[in-house]
Design an enzyme around this catalytic site. Structure first.
Site, short mmCIF file in Angstrom:
data_model
loop_
_atom_site.label_atom_id
_atom_site.label_comp_id
_atom_site.label_asym_id
_atom_site.label_seq_id
_atom_site.Cartn_x
_atom_site.Cartn_y
_atom_site.Cartn_z
N CYS A 374 34.70 -12.14 -43.14
CA CYS A 374 33.40 -11.83 -42.53
C CYS A 374 33.50 -10.54 -41.70
O CYS A 374 34.28 -10.48 -40.75
CB CYS A 374 32.94 -12.98 -41.66
SG CYS A 374 31.48 -12.60 -40.66
N CYS A 377 32.93 -11.13 -37.94
CA CYS A 377 34.09 -11.71 -37.27
C CYS A 377 35.13 -10.62 -37.00
O CYS A 377 35.71 -10.55 -35.91
CB CYS A 377 34.69 -12.82 -38.12
SG CYS A 377 33.60 -14.22 -38.45
#
Length: 454
Positions: A374, A377
């Site tokens: 991600c 993230c």
């Protein structure tokens, strides 16, 4: 049909066309007559809207001749030749090659830079935009400001009224929050775009490689469109130009400020990537610009379908029932883990279950639910590691739980996971975790959250 053009271009156009050509009428989309393979005497408009009364372009200026014979071009080779060219040079080459059979796709965001580059070439150009019916008021005002600044008429495309009516009556106004944005985008954006492009041989977009590392990192400056068809129909019938592909966002904004062009006022409110009002929100420092789009989804490929050719088959995430991406186990294995600070505790399924069950923890915990692939993230890795370092010895434990793949269903059901990253605080005297509600992921904001609850 509408163009933006300089007075010299208009004069040249008047001089090169007879009165009989001025009286020639165009067909509307849906009733386009076949173009002779021997000669393309006229170019069909994207949409047959009436011109504004104050338009500086008359019918004579809208009948630009195009080459009688279309040469077959090696666009991969051309892309390599133009790889280090400036956006202005690429724009000039596109307009020179396709004349009246190419148009700029204008979204109402920073791709106004495309219109400025087109103006600087001194060539006539066309602009079209998709009005989904759900844009911000600021975007509509921006459209008007751009038309007045460049003395053009933007050619708007609209979704099919019956399709919109069916979608809304069947599933409601905000179904995309529950089952993903793809269906709504298909009705309101992709299909209108498909109709628009069927009247062209090429189009110009504002795609940049840095906009979405997961889907746009390999965007060339020119390519055969892999997803849509042009006026001739069939694969390879549409060429896609991306003049600013190699620029970064700050370069675009430096150019816009230097040229003093109008910009969407939403940008000053924290919006970078601007789409429909229900699906777009501002981003905060440290967030990627695409995080403001469809934020309730954690898909790696944040695309609406207009540039679906960017998605390589092996990179298209499989979707579960709510439209979110289910990570591929083979892909996960090749991506290095993140949040690797010595002060961040790695929790497995048993560890996170224990935290969620215990009513009396010896120490409070703050835990990030994440997926290594991600980009959002990845963007907060540094601040979360700093939080762990600052919290060392303070009585607050900092942990991470990889919640993608086979753990995702559990995390969604038991740990309030909606999108990555999700940050949870586990108090000492409660088994109910508290979800961090903010999009501010800098270390100071995270510390404020922890200190308010510890």
């Amino acid at each position: 049909m509408a163009f933006a053009t300089s007075s010299s271009s208009i004069s040249a156009s008047f001089a090169s066309h007879s009165s009989s050509q001025q009286e020639r009428k165009y067909s509307k989309i849906g009733s386009l007559r076949p173009i002779s393979s021997q000669r393309r005497s006229l170019v069909k408009p994207i949409c047959a809207e009436p011109k504004r009364n104050d338009s500086v372009v008359t019918a004579a200026a809208s009948t630009l001749a195009v080459p009688e014979k279309v040469e077959i071009e090696d666009y991969e080779k051309l892309a390599k030749e133009l790889q280090n060219a400036s956006p202005l040079e690429i724009m000039d080459k596109a307009l020179e090659k396709f004349g009246n059979e190419i148009a700029i796709a204008f979204s109402g965001a920073e791709d106004v830079a495309l219109i400025e580059y087109a103006k600087l070439t001194g060539r006539p150009f066309r602009v079209f935009s998709l009005d989904t019916g759900r844009l911000n008021p600021e975007t509509y005002k921006f459209f008007d400001a751009v038309e007045k600044r460049y003395n053009i008429h933007i050619e708007y495309m609209f979704p099919d009224a019956i399709e919109v009516q069916t979608l809304v009556r069947t599933k409601g106004l905000f179904s995309f929050y529950e089952d993903g944005h793809q269906e709504c985008c298909r009705v309101r954006k992709v299909r209108p775009l498909r109709r628009a492009l069927k009247g062209l041989r090429a189009w110009i977009t504002g795609q940049r490689k840095d906009q979405s590392p997961g889907t746009r990192a390999e965007v060339p400056v020119v390519q055969v469109d892999p997803a849509f068809e042009g006026v001739d129909g069939g694969a390879g019938s549409l060429i896609k130009w991306n003049p600013v592909a190699n620029l970064e966002g700050n370069n675009i904004w430096s150019f816009l400020r230097t040229m003093d062009v109008p910009v969407n006022t939403l940008h000053s409110q924290g919006y970078i990537s601007i789409g429909c009002e229900p699906c777009t929100r501002p981003v905060l420092p440290g967030q990627h610009e695409r995080e403001g789009r469809w934020w309730w989804e954690d898909a790696k490929a944040k695309e609406c379908g207009l540039h679906k050719g960017n998605l390589k088959e092996e990179n298209i995430p499989k979707l579960n029932g709510n439209g979110n991406a289910a990570a591929n186990s083979n892909e996960i294995a090749t991506i290095p883990d993140i949040f690797n600070s010595q002060n961040v505790v790695t929790l497995n399924r048993t560890g996170i279950e224990n935290l969620a069950k215990l009513d009396n923890l010896q120490e409070p915990w703050i835990v990030v639910l994440y997926a290594p692939w991600c980009p959002f993230c990845q963007a907060m890795e540094s601040s979360f590691n700093k939080l762990a370092d600052k919290s060392a010895g303070s009585g607050v434990k900092v942990g991470k739980f990889k919640a993608d793949g086979e753990q995702k269903a559990y995390a969604k059901q038991e740990l309030q996971l909606q999108s990555f990253p999700t940050i949870l605080f586990f108090p000492k005297h409660s088994s109910q975790p508290i979800k961090y509600p903010s999009e501010k992921r800098d270390v100071d904001s995270l510390l404020t959250f922890v200190n308010a609850l510890r």
